[in-house]
Design a protein around this motif. Structure first.
Motif, short mmCIF file in Angstrom:
data_model
loop_
_atom_site.label_atom_id
_atom_site.label_comp_id
_atom_site.label_asym_id
_atom_site.label_seq_id
_atom_site.Cartn_x
_atom_site.Cartn_y
_atom_site.Cartn_z
N HIS A 85 -12.16 1.75 1.15
CA HIS A 85 -12.13 2.95 0.31
C HIS A 85 -11.96 2.59 -1.16
O HIS A 85 -12.59 3.19 -2.04
N ARG A 100 -2.80 3.81 12.74
CA ARG A 100 -1.58 3.00 12.73
C ARG A 100 -0.68 3.34 13.92
O ARG A 100 -0.10 2.45 14.53
N GLU A 102 -9.51 10.91 5.30
CA GLU A 102 -9.30 9.73 6.15
C GLU A 102 -7.97 9.05 5.81
O GLU A 102 -7.25 8.63 6.72
N GLU A 103 -7.66 8.94 4.53
CA GLU A 103 -6.42 8.29 4.13
C GLU A 103 -5.19 9.08 4.57
O GLU A 103 -4.19 8.50 4.97
N CYS A 161 -6.07 7.16 8.92
CA CYS A 161 -5.32 5.91 8.82
C CYS A 161 -3.94 5.99 9.47
O CYS A 161 -3.58 5.10 10.26
N GLU A 185 -16.69 2.32 11.49
CA GLU A 185 -15.91 3.44 12.01
C GLU A 185 -16.51 3.97 13.31
O GLU A 185 -15.79 4.17 14.30
N VAL A 210 -2.50 4.91 -1.16
CA VAL A 210 -2.02 4.96 0.21
C VAL A 210 -1.03 6.09 0.42
O VAL A 210 -0.20 6.36 -0.43
N GLU A 213 -2.42 -1.19 12.44
CA GLU A 213 -2.01 -1.48 11.06
C GLU A 213 -3.11 -2.24 10.33
O GLU A 213 -3.50 -1.88 9.22
N GLU A 227 -9.59 -0.22 6.41
CA GLU A 227 -10.17 1.08 5.98
C GLU A 227 -9.83 1.36 4.52
O GLU A 227 -10.70 1.71 3.73
N LEU A 228 -8.56 1.23 4.19
CA LEU A 228 -8.10 1.52 2.83
C LEU A 228 -8.73 0.58 1.81
O LEU A 228 -9.11 1.02 0.72
N ALA A 264 -6.21 0.01 9.78
CA ALA A 264 -5.98 1.00 8.71
C ALA A 264 -6.03 0.33 7.34
O ALA A 264 -6.61 0.89 6.40
N GLU A 265 -5.46 -0.85 7.22
CA GLU A 265 -5.49 -1.56 5.94
C GLU A 265 -6.92 -1.92 5.55
O GLU A 265 -7.28 -1.82 4.38
#
Length: 187
Positions: A79, A62, A53-54, A58, A117, A159, A69, A75-76, A72-73
């Motif tokens: 994680h 983005r 996913e990363e 992501c 998700e 990241v 953006e 999501e991270l 995605a941030e």
């Protein structure tokens, strides 16, 4: 759910497998050694899934999704939280009272992440990417999971692209460690 197809189908299949692993862990008697075996497998599957996913989801979010953006941030950040719980779980023996607490916390975090998700992120991605792009990302995700690490790595950058060159090497080292120590990470 079978693997294959586009990135959304691939990650959704992962989600169902993770749910099944949580159920199998919880079905075992407390303190049963099989809980550790299943927790190791869960850890490996979650790490592989997160890395894919990363590396792929992501960046695609983005690039293609409006307000991608921020999505995605988020999501991270999720994680990182899940990886922290995996690190804590990895250190515990199955008879440690915290083992069950961390599995429960992990299940709640993963369930919330999956829900977001599947209900929000995937529909936005599907609406903003071509079917061909989604298929390509699915193929790349399957490949990324084959070479990804099987353990959480405290010192690895979280990241992309910073951790992209590290993934295959860390994955290989993890698979060798798993083999030497008899740690099962596959069905």
């Amino acid at each position: 759910m079978a693997h294959g197809g586009n990135v959304i189908a691939e990650f959704t299949a992962d989600h169902r497998e993770l749910e099944e692993l949580f159920a199998r862990i919880e079905a075992q008697p407390v303190d049963h050694p099989q809980r550790r075996v299943l927790a190791n497998r869960l850890t490996a599957e979650l790490v592989r899934h997160s890395v894919a996913e990363e590396l792929l989801l992501c960046p695609a979010v983005r690039k293609h999704v409006r307000d991608g953006e921020g999505l995605a941030e988020k999501e991270l950040a999720e994680h990182v939280k899940i990886e922290g719980l995996l690190r804590d779980l990895e250190e515990l023996h199955v008879d440690d009272p915290q083992f069950n607490d961390i599995v429960a916390k992990l299940r709640l975090e993963v369930a919330a992440h999956v829900r977001e998700e599947e209900q929000q992120l995937f529909p936005k991605l599907a609406a903003s990417c071509s079917p061909e792009k989604l298929e390509e990302l699915g193929r790349l995700a399957r490949h990324a999971k084959q070479t990804a690490p099987t353990r959480p790595h405290l010192t690895a950058p979280d990241v992309p692209p910073a951790h992209e060159p590290l993934v295959p090497g860390a994955g290989l080292v993890d698979r060798v460690r798993d083999l030497v120590h008899g740690r099962r990470t596959t069905g």
